[in-house]
Motif scaffolding. Structure first.
Motif, short mmCIF file in Angstrom:
data_model
loop_
_atom_site.label_atom_id
_atom_site.label_comp_id
_atom_site.label_asym_id
_atom_site.label_seq_id
_atom_site.Cartn_x
_atom_site.Cartn_y
_atom_site.Cartn_z
N PHE A 227 0.82 -1.22 0.00
CA PHE A 227 0.00 0.00 0.00
C PHE A 227 0.85 1.26 0.00
O PHE A 227 0.33 2.36 -0.17
N GLY A 231 7.65 5.22 1.36
CA GLY A 231 7.11 5.83 2.57
C GLY A 231 5.68 6.32 2.49
O GLY A 231 4.97 6.31 3.49
N GLU A 232 5.23 6.74 1.31
CA GLU A 232 3.88 7.31 1.17
C GLU A 232 2.99 6.34 0.40
O GLU A 232 3.46 5.34 -0.14
N ALA A 233 1.70 6.67 0.33
CA ALA A 233 0.75 5.81 -0.38
C ALA A 233 1.21 5.60 -1.82
O ALA A 233 1.84 6.47 -2.42
N ARG A 235 1.32 5.63 -5.73
CA ARG A 235 0.81 6.62 -6.68
C ARG A 235 -0.33 5.98 -7.50
O ARG A 235 -0.33 4.75 -7.71
N TYR A 240 -2.60 2.59 -6.77
CA TYR A 240 -3.29 3.07 -5.57
C TYR A 240 -4.72 2.56 -5.52
O TYR A 240 -5.42 2.67 -6.53
#
Lengths: 421, 421
Positions: A227, A231-233, A235, A240
């Motif tokens: 997911f 580090g971030e959701a 793209r 996504y």
């Protein structure tokens, strides 16, 4: 850090600067009393206050980097919704691909999914079929791993000879990020997968409904339901809110916008593993289920899109290497088309099934060069030449071309995609 | 991967779903013949083709992630051009901070520098002073390293007691990226640094003209002159086109928009190392040159900005830990305010002077909790309590607060910044 890295001598740098009119002359000029106004005069960015902080809650690159973008090859795919956007490898360094520049390939456009309405179903040969919300998934233990994702068709146009003039196009269907996700085996166990389950089918939620069959051994080993990337959701163009991560295996299997995992007792033979993603041999037979990505490397600079602009003297040759079977303990480099090979310097973490970065710091004498790199992986496999590959596989396939790439560099530092026998 | 990770049992997941009305009930409902339309009905993103590829040469996050941004605390700094934009740690996972979310602190606004007009001068106690263009710098050997950058004032407001309600604000002056850069020692040797040179002064090109003194031993060890982060060029707010990377040392020394390195035989005692970035003790004396960042950790979820929204049952507690002196072999976690501690599960590469990610996967009984984490670094140092720190250093300073953070979680899953004795 060690000091075993070669260091350009001052004489060499100055010679280079004189030849190319480059900036090292500035250092000498200052000592001689001809100061460089770029360092002695107050520049605009020192004279005036810059933008405040709140203007950029989510940051973006400098406007001076606007040339560092993904690019398409318009004639390569049938239409705009089934397209490829290549990673600008020639502009990047290190081993991490920034999220904004990760290559993307999709077959029904970019799905923009509302995560609160997204579900992951696990069913088939399972005692306790599951439908998971994103919140449910966040309650399972997760792991962090850096993996390369390479399309099986990366370098596919090069089977027929040197074609695309730039490593962004010849090798840019690859990226390398840190994924965070739940091991698929935890979800399969939760669903009570039966012992008769030998394959899974993974399906995407986008308009193309991408599906691929994966052996249960792999699914129970290192596959992640990811997911987050870097580090971030994830793209949107990377699936996504959920994608499958199938370490070391061809990118098409890393189902994006993941909505369904079915457990079965044989492969499904879907379109993307029959008419596509099989390798047609000269005999007329096809290799199927060629999942693993073989060891491969490419020099990213100098390269056609990254010529030598500073003339003879010190050159930092750099590139990337990877293997779907492990790590890359060694890369060889040649600047004379394979007459002499030297061991490249590796820098950066050596992680399983991850891109590795190599360098060759040398003095260029200004004469034409033939640049090649050759990866060795941790199983002992050595990257083959294109000729070796063609002798066995012919030229029918567009997949799994991991042959050695050659760039010809001329006296002006320009580089071109060529093949040498 | 191993299977030693605890796995939520189905009973626990279902209980949780019933209590919280969460999505796991959907899995059960399907088996009972009450299908979840989110999985059984065709969703809009499957029905219509998405955007084509060329629309996004440089990608950006999903619109559904618009809450994942850097944030400022308006009253914390004097004005908008001297400001702090905090990393949203509570929204991130893994160990890499994406470039768009790296915290930023500057003192004269964001300098937007044209790299072709940028110079790096190296002078002072050096036989061959240099002025380097960016092209010159690209001819020196480079290295790739993942390092955390933490502001010395991170958690600074917490010296006086629990103040800021969220780890983005209490601990968000940190980020962790892969840098590519030239070892400073190569440039100092090129400039012929003299044996009498014992300190360097690094200066930024922005309107604040930031300057810091650094001992030559560090400069000749692991300091980098970096031009890339996470593979691409530095972001403007991180010093594009050049910044100093001073591994493990306080962030203020990592001079951004780096334009000048002077070699001298003593520290310069500039504003940012005298009136700022010294630690005033209760005695009236100040600790100076407190360069190294001590071992520290924080739980990023659950936390005030990331409450438990799924009710009792399986919870993934996660956080980050780091040390300016090495790696983090171990993190302890407590959910009862320190009565019982358990060893957290680490996941992701363990790299020198880099953020480490830890997890504690547990079953929450729904009762109030006091969450804490405690980092151990590779030198044997153990993260202290705030009380232990205050006993020695008092409460005058805003710098180097690496005390253990406590989040109080109530029955509803809400978390709050508290201190316990």
């Amino acid at each position: 850090m060690s000091d075993d890295m070669p260091r350009p001598s001052r004489r060499q740098l100055l010679t280079a600067a004189l030849v190319a009119g480059g900036g090292m002359a500035a250092g000498r000029a200052m000592a001689q009393g001809s100061p460089d106004p770029a360092i002695t005069e107050v520049q605009p960015w020192r004279r005036y206050l810059g933008d405040g902080v709140d203007a950029r809650p989510y940051g973006h690159p400098s406007p001076f980097e606007s040339h560092v973008v993904r690019r398409n090859v318009p004639w390569l795919t049938a239409d705009t919704i089934s397209s490829i956007n290549f990673t600008p490898l020639h502009e990047l360094d290190g081993i991490i691909t920034p999220n904004g520049l990760c290559f993307e390939r999709h077959h029904g456009g970019l799905a923009e999914i509302d995560p609160s309405a997204h579900r992951l179903m696990i069913h088939g040969l399972a005692d306790r079929p599951l439908v998971l919300t994103m919140q449910d998934l966040m309650r399972f233990p997760r792991e962090n791993r850096v993996y390369f994702l390479e399309c099986a068709a990366n370098s596919g146009m090069e089977w027929a000879g040197a074609q695309l003039n730039g490593c962004q196009y010849t090798h840019g269907m690859i990226h390398n990020v840190m994924y965070t996700g739940v091991p698929l085996r935890l979800l399969l166990k939760e669903a009570g997968v039966r012992s008769s389950g030998t394959w899974i089918l993974a399906e995407g939620a986008d308009a193309s409904g991408m599906t691929r069959s994966i052996p249960i051994e792999k699914a129970m080993d290192d596959v992640l339901v990811a997911f987050a990337m870097n580090g971030e959701a994830l793209r949107p163009e990377q699936g996504y809110p959920l994608r499958l991560v199938v370490p070391g295996w061809e990118g098409n299997m890393w189902i994006k916008w993941l909505r369904r995992i079915e457990v079965g007792d044989q492969p499904w033979y879907q379109r993307e593993e029959t008419s596509k993603y099989t390798d047609l041999l000269p005999s007329g037979l096809a290799r199927k289920f060629t999942f693993e990505m073989d060891a491969k490397s490419v020099i990213t600079s100098p390269s056609p899109q990254a010529p030598i602009q500073t003339g003879p003297g010190p050159v930092v040759l750099t590139g990337i290497a990877w293997s779907g079977r492990g790590t890359i303990p060694r890369v060889d480099v040649t600047i004379d088309g394979g007459i002499t090979w030297v061991k490249a310097r590796m820098s950066g973490p050596s992680l399983d099934k991850s891109i590795h970065r190599f360098y060759h710091d040398f003095e260029w004498d200004g004469r034409p060069m033939l640049l090649q790199s050759r990866a060795h992986d941790s199983t002992g496999y050595v990257q083959p030449t294109k000729q070796m590959l063609r002798a066995i596989r012919g030229e029918n396939s567009i997949y799994h071309n991991n042959g050695i790439q050659t760039w010809a560099v001329d006296e002006a530092g320009r580089a071109e995609n060529v093949e040498i026998s």
